[in-house]
Write an enzyme that holds these catalytic residues in place. Structure first.
Site, short mmCIF file in Angstrom:
data_model
loop_
_atom_site.label_atom_id
_atom_site.label_comp_id
_atom_site.label_asym_id
_atom_site.label_seq_id
_atom_site.Cartn_x
_atom_site.Cartn_y
_atom_site.Cartn_z
CE LYS A 1 -1.21 -3.92 3.32
NZ LYS A 1 -1.26 -5.20 2.57
CB SER B 1 -0.88 0.01 1.26
OG SER B 1 -1.49 1.27 1.46
CE1 TYR C 1 -3.95 -2.20 5.18
CE2 TYR C 1 -3.19 -0.06 4.43
CZ TYR C 1 -3.63 -1.33 4.15
OH TYR C 1 -3.75 -1.75 2.84
#
Length: 253
Positions: free
Chosen positions: A162, A145, A158
Site C-alpha cells: 500500500k 489503506s 501489506y
C-alpha cells in the site's frame, strides 16, 4: 454573484471498478451508478458480477460486467483497449496475508504484490492510454489503506504494497495532470465485510483494532461511498496526488 457549489453528479461518464463483486468494490460501483455513471464491474467471479449488476440495475443504474483477471497484463490490455475509454477508474482489487515477517513466504509476497501493486499498474496504464488517445479528462481512484501511511505488526507485506500504491499515485498525479487526469487514493481503516468477518470473530483482535480508532468502532462499506463519488466528480477538481483518509482517526494518533 455567489459562486456555484460543485457538482457531485457524474452523469454520462463511464466508470470501471475492479474487485467489484462484493465488499468495498461493490459499494464503490453502486455509489458511482447512483451518481449517474455507467459502471463496468470487473472481477474474476462471473456469478458475483452477475448478481452485483442485477442489484444495480434493479435500482435503475446502468451496469455491465467484465470477467477479468487483473493480474494478467495481456488480458487487461486486450479487454480494456476495446471496452474503454473510462473517465473514472476505481482500482479496488486487493489482497492481504497478515503474517509476521519471519513467516512470510515467497508465494505470499508474489500474491500480494501481483494484485495490490502490479494489477493496479496494469489497469491504470490501460485506462490512461485510452483517455490520452481520446483526449478525455479522468479521475483514477486507488483504494489504498490506512496501512499505506502507517505501519502495523503482522502487516509488513501489506504495508509495503500500500505504500507502493501511494507512491505510484503521487508520481502519476504529476505525469497525468497535464491531461487533466487526476489520481488519488482513499485510505480506509478496518471495514466490516464478509472478507474481514473471520478476523473480527476474534474478540481480542477486534478490541485491539477498535482501541486504535478514535471513533471507537469499525468502518462500514457505506462510509466509503461518499469519498468515491467525491473523487470521481468535479467536486474534487483541484485534488490530485492526495490520500483521503477514511480511518476514523487511526493515523491521527
Amino acid at each position: 454573484m455567489l459562486p456555484r457549489a460543485p457538482d457531485f453528479r457524474i452523469d454520462g461518464r463511464r466508470a470501471l471498478v475492479t474487485g467489484a463483486g462484493r465488499g468495498i468494490g461493490l459499494a464503490a460501483a453502486a455509489a458511482l451508478a447512483q451518481a449517474g455513471a455507467e459502471v463496468t464491474l470487473a472481477a474474476r467471479s462471473e456469478p458475483e458480477l452477475r448478481e452485483a449488476c442485477a442489484q444495480i440495475r434493479a435500482e435503475g443504474g446502468r451496469c455491465s460486467r467484465l470477467v477479468l483477471d487483473v493480474t494478467d497484463a495481456k488480458a487487461v490490455e486486450a479487454a480494456l483497449s476495446t471496452a474503454g475509454p473510462f473517465q473514472v477508474l476505481v482500482n479496488n482489487a486487493g489482497l492481504n496475508r497478515p503474517k509476521l515477517l519471519v513467516d512470510v513466504e515467497d508465494a505470499d509476497i508474489d500474491a500480494v504484490f501481483d494484485l495490490n501493486v502490479k494489477a493496479a499498474f496494469y489497469v491504470t496504464r490501460s485506462v490512461a492510454r485510452g483517455l490520452l488517445a481520446a483526449g478525455l479528462p479522468g479521475s483514477i481512484v486507488n483504494v489504498s489503506s490506512q496501512m499505506g501511511v502507517v505501519g502495523s505488526p503482522r502487516r509488513s507485506l501489506y504495508c509495503a504494497s500500500k505504500h507502493a500504491m501511494e507512491g505510484m499515485t503521487k508520481a502519476l498525479a504529476w505525469e497525468l495532470g497535464h491531461a487533466n487526469i487526476r489520481v488519488n487514493t482513499v485510505c480506509p481503516t478496518f471495514i466490516e465485510t464478509a472478507m474481514t468477518a473471520g478476523m473480527f470473530a476474534d474478540p481480542a483482535f477486534r478490541a485491539w483494532v477498535v482501541e486504535r480508532i478514535a471513533l471507537g468502532r469499525l468502518g462500514r462499506v457505506e462510509e466509503i461511498m461518499g469519498a468515491i463519488v467525491f473523487l470521481a466528480s468535479d467536486a474534487s477538481s483541484l485534488m490530485t496526488g492526495s490520500a483521503l483518509m477514511l480511518d476514523g482517526g487511526w493515523s491521527a494518533a
